[in-house]
Enzyme design. Structure first.
Site, PDB file in Angstrom:
ATOM      1  N   GLY A  28       0.805  -1.226   0.000  1.00 36.01           N
ATOM      2  CA  GLY A  28       0.000   0.000   0.000  1.00 36.01           C
ATOM      3  C   GLY A  28       0.833   1.269   0.000  1.00 36.01           C
ATOM      4  O   GLY A  28       2.010   1.251  -0.309  1.00 36.01           O
ATOM      5  N   LEU A  30       0.382   3.655  -2.135  1.00 40.87           N
ATOM      6  CA  LEU A  30       0.739   3.446  -3.536  1.00 40.87           C
ATOM      7  C   LEU A  30       1.327   4.703  -4.174  1.00 40.87           C
ATOM      8  O   LEU A  30       0.910   5.820  -3.886  1.00 40.87           O
ATOM      9  CB  LEU A  30      -0.489   2.991  -4.317  1.00 40.87           C
ATOM     10  CG  LEU A  30      -1.145   1.705  -3.794  1.00 40.87           C
ATOM     11  CD1 LEU A  30      -2.372   1.373  -4.633  1.00 40.87           C
ATOM     12  CD2 LEU A  30      -0.159   0.541  -3.791  1.00 40.87           C
ATOM     13  N   HIS A  31       2.287   4.479  -5.052  1.00 41.13           N
ATOM     14  CA  HIS A  31       2.868   5.551  -5.850  1.00 41.13           C
ATOM     15  C   HIS A  31       2.891   5.097  -7.304  1.00 41.13           C
ATOM     16  O   HIS A  31       2.483   3.968  -7.619  1.00 41.13           O
ATOM     17  CB  HIS A  31       4.266   5.927  -5.329  1.00 41.13           C
ATOM     18  CG  HIS A  31       5.181   4.752  -5.153  1.00 41.13           C
ATOM     19  ND1 HIS A  31       5.662   4.027  -6.212  1.00 41.13           N
ATOM     20  CD2 HIS A  31       5.669   4.154  -4.037  1.00 41.13           C
ATOM     21  CE1 HIS A  31       6.437   3.055  -5.757  1.00 41.13           C
ATOM     22  NE2 HIS A  31       6.447   3.098  -4.436  1.00 41.13           N
ATOM     23  N   GLY A  33       5.169   4.031  -9.112  1.00 40.36           N
ATOM     24  CA  GLY A  33       5.891   2.767  -9.342  1.00 40.36           C
ATOM     25  C   GLY A  33       4.964   1.565  -9.222  1.00 40.36           C
ATOM     26  O   GLY A  33       5.021   0.641 -10.041  1.00 40.36           O
ATOM     27  N   HIS A  34       4.088   1.586  -8.212  1.00 43.61           N
ATOM     28  CA  HIS A  34       3.109   0.498  -8.077  1.00 43.61           C
ATOM     29  C   HIS A  34       2.129   0.507  -9.256  1.00 43.61           C
ATOM     30  O   HIS A  34       1.758  -0.541  -9.775  1.00 43.61           O
ATOM     31  CB  HIS A  34       2.264   0.684  -6.805  1.00 43.61           C
ATOM     32  CG  HIS A  34       3.027   0.572  -5.512  1.00 43.61           C
ATOM     33  ND1 HIS A  34       3.203   1.639  -4.672  1.00 43.61           N
ATOM     34  CD2 HIS A  34       3.628  -0.485  -4.907  1.00 43.61           C
ATOM     35  CE1 HIS A  34       3.878   1.252  -3.602  1.00 43.61           C
ATOM     36  NE2 HIS A  34       4.151  -0.023  -3.715  1.00 43.61           N
ATOM     37  N   GLN A  58       7.526  -9.595   7.751  1.00 45.81           N
ATOM     38  CA  GLN A  58       8.755  -9.267   7.028  1.00 45.81           C
ATOM     39  C   GLN A  58       9.515  -8.086   7.622  1.00 45.81           C
ATOM     40  O   GLN A  58      10.514  -7.647   7.073  1.00 45.81           O
ATOM     41  CB  GLN A  58       8.457  -9.045   5.546  1.00 45.81           C
ATOM     42  CG  GLN A  58       7.706  -7.769   5.221  1.00 45.81           C
ATOM     43  CD  GLN A  58       7.266  -7.755   3.769  1.00 45.81           C
ATOM     44  OE1 GLN A  58       6.420  -8.532   3.346  1.00 45.81           O
ATOM     45  NE2 GLN A  58       7.852  -6.868   2.975  1.00 45.81           N
ATOM     46  N   LYS A 146      13.047  -2.936  -8.642  1.00 45.82           N
ATOM     47  CA  LYS A 146      13.637  -2.162  -7.550  1.00 45.82           C
ATOM     48  C   LYS A 146      14.022  -3.081  -6.393  1.00 45.82           C
ATOM     49  O   LYS A 146      15.045  -2.885  -5.751  1.00 45.82           O
ATOM     50  CB  LYS A 146      12.647  -1.118  -7.069  1.00 45.82           C
ATOM     51  CG  LYS A 146      13.113  -0.488  -5.805  1.00 45.82           C
ATOM     52  CD  LYS A 146      12.391   0.757  -5.472  1.00 45.82           C
ATOM     53  CE  LYS A 146      12.933   1.247  -4.157  1.00 45.82           C
ATOM     54  NZ  LYS A 146      12.435   0.437  -3.033  1.00 45.82           N
ATOM     55  N   GLN A 150      14.289  -9.612  -3.944  1.00 45.29           N
ATOM     56  CA  GLN A 150      12.934 -10.160  -3.756  1.00 45.29           C
ATOM     57  C   GLN A 150      12.504 -10.935  -5.004  1.00 45.29           C
ATOM     58  O   GLN A 150      11.925 -12.018  -4.907  1.00 45.29           O
ATOM     59  CB  GLN A 150      11.969  -9.007  -3.466  1.00 45.29           C
ATOM     60  CG  GLN A 150      10.524  -9.408  -3.400  1.00 45.29           C
ATOM     61  CD  GLN A 150       9.671  -8.282  -2.846  1.00 45.29           C
ATOM     62  OE1 GLN A 150       9.588  -8.087  -1.644  1.00 45.29           O
ATOM     63  NE2 GLN A 150       9.030  -7.526  -3.728  1.00 45.29           N
ATOM     64  N   SER A 183       7.628   3.880  -1.171  1.00 45.16           N
ATOM     65  CA  SER A 183       6.717   4.392  -0.132  1.00 45.16           C
ATOM     66  C   SER A 183       7.524   5.043   0.985  1.00 45.16           C
ATOM     67  O   SER A 183       7.045   5.952   1.659  1.00 45.16           O
ATOM     68  CB  SER A 183       5.872   3.258   0.443  1.00 45.16           C
ATOM     69  OG  SER A 183       5.188   2.589  -0.592  1.00 45.16           O
TER      70      SER A 183
END
Ligand code: AMP
Length: 278
Positions: A28, A30-31, A33-34, A58, A146, A150, A183
């Site tokens: 969440g 959100l920007h 990029g999302h 995490q 990014k 992951q 974020s």
């Protein structure tokens, strides 16, 4: 757009869909990029699902879980504009009910880089992503470059556990001056926001040295470190030149190598990376 907090209700809606489903897991706040991931998922599938869940598993005990930025109403407005079909917003009790004891532990590729500074981080990531994949049952799942490690961890998990979906990797979306959107950028004050550019600048320097035929990974890292040390608000956590699949450190930079770094700017820890191309 349908919004669900319950797994059972989400599943019912998902099972009513005949088309392919693209999935974007997020925490969440959100920007753009999302939203680039959402648009890509929308373009490549009949429908798109987004999850919003700040996953406590995490975050380390000294990390920013409690103060991680949250704005679900704004997030939903942004997702509505993108014509998102399904949103899954569970609470922690829905994802980790009483009695929860099963974890997904991806070995080796989680040991270095983010994994060495953030022990347990990828166990939390792999576990929640595996759970989300089981709930959402996507045909394709979209992740940002990014968070390069992951991506490696998720791809490994999908292959090792025979998960039946495609992992799609989307290039890092940046601010006009090069700062990778995150974020966590909201934590930066004006001076820190300026100082944060040093990540992108140091990656630019590595790319420039690489283009000038420098092949020593040590020299690339030293030069990046020297540049970052000139920035008083920045403190290096790690700088790495690694194999993009095993994430093992390279002594010689080569085509496809992952140059990544984590740097504290003030109290905010930022990460970024590039791939060395011909
Ligand atoms: P997060 O909400 O930070 O967990 O991120 C959710 C997804 O968006 C992850 O796959 C991230 O890699 C991806 N993402 C975050 N920032 C960016 C960015 N600037 N460009 C591309 N993808 C991003």
């Amino acid at each position: 757009m349908k919004v669900f907090s319950s797994t059972a209700a989400f599943r019912e809606a998902r099972h009513g869909m005949a088309c392919t489903l693209g999935f974007v897991p997020t925490m969440g706040y959100l920007h753009e990029g999302h939203l680039v991931l959402v648009r890509r998922a929308k373009a490549e599938n009949g429908a798109v699902a987004v999850s919003i869940f700040v996953n406590p598993a995490q975050f380390g005990p000294k990390e920013d879980f409690a103060r991680y930025p949250r704005d679900p109403e704004r997030d939903l407005a942004l997702l509505e504009k993108e014509k998102t079909d399904l949103v899954f917003m569970p609470d922690a009790g829905e994802m980790y009910p009483h009695g929860f004891v099963t974890w997904v532990d991806v070995a080796k590729v989680t040991e270095r880089l983010e994994g060495s500074t953030r022990p347990g981080h990828f166990r939390g990531v792999a576990t929640v992503v595996a759970k989300l994949f089981n709930i959402v049952e996507p045909n394709r799942a979209y992740f940002g470059e990014k968070d390069a490690q992951q991506v490696v961890v998720i791809k490994r998990m999908v292959a090792d556990l025979n998960m039946s979906l495609e992992v799609v990797v989307v290039p890092t979306h940046r601010e006009p001056d090069g700062l990778a959107m995150s974020s966590r950028n909201v934590y930066l004050n004006i001076e820190e926001r300026q100082a944060a550019l040093v990540l992108w600048k140091s990656l630019g320097l590595a790319r420039q040295l690489w283009s000038g035929r420098e092949r020593s990974a040590e020299i690339l890292k030293q030069q990046m470190a020297a540049l970052i040390r000139k920035e008083p608000l920045a403190r290096i956590d790690y700088i790495s030149v690694a194999d993009p699949e095993t994430l093992e450190e390279l002594s010689e930079a080569r085509h496809g190598a992952l140059v990544s770094l984590a740097v504290y700017v003030g109290k905010t820890r930022l990460i970024d990376n590039i791939t060395l191309l011909p």
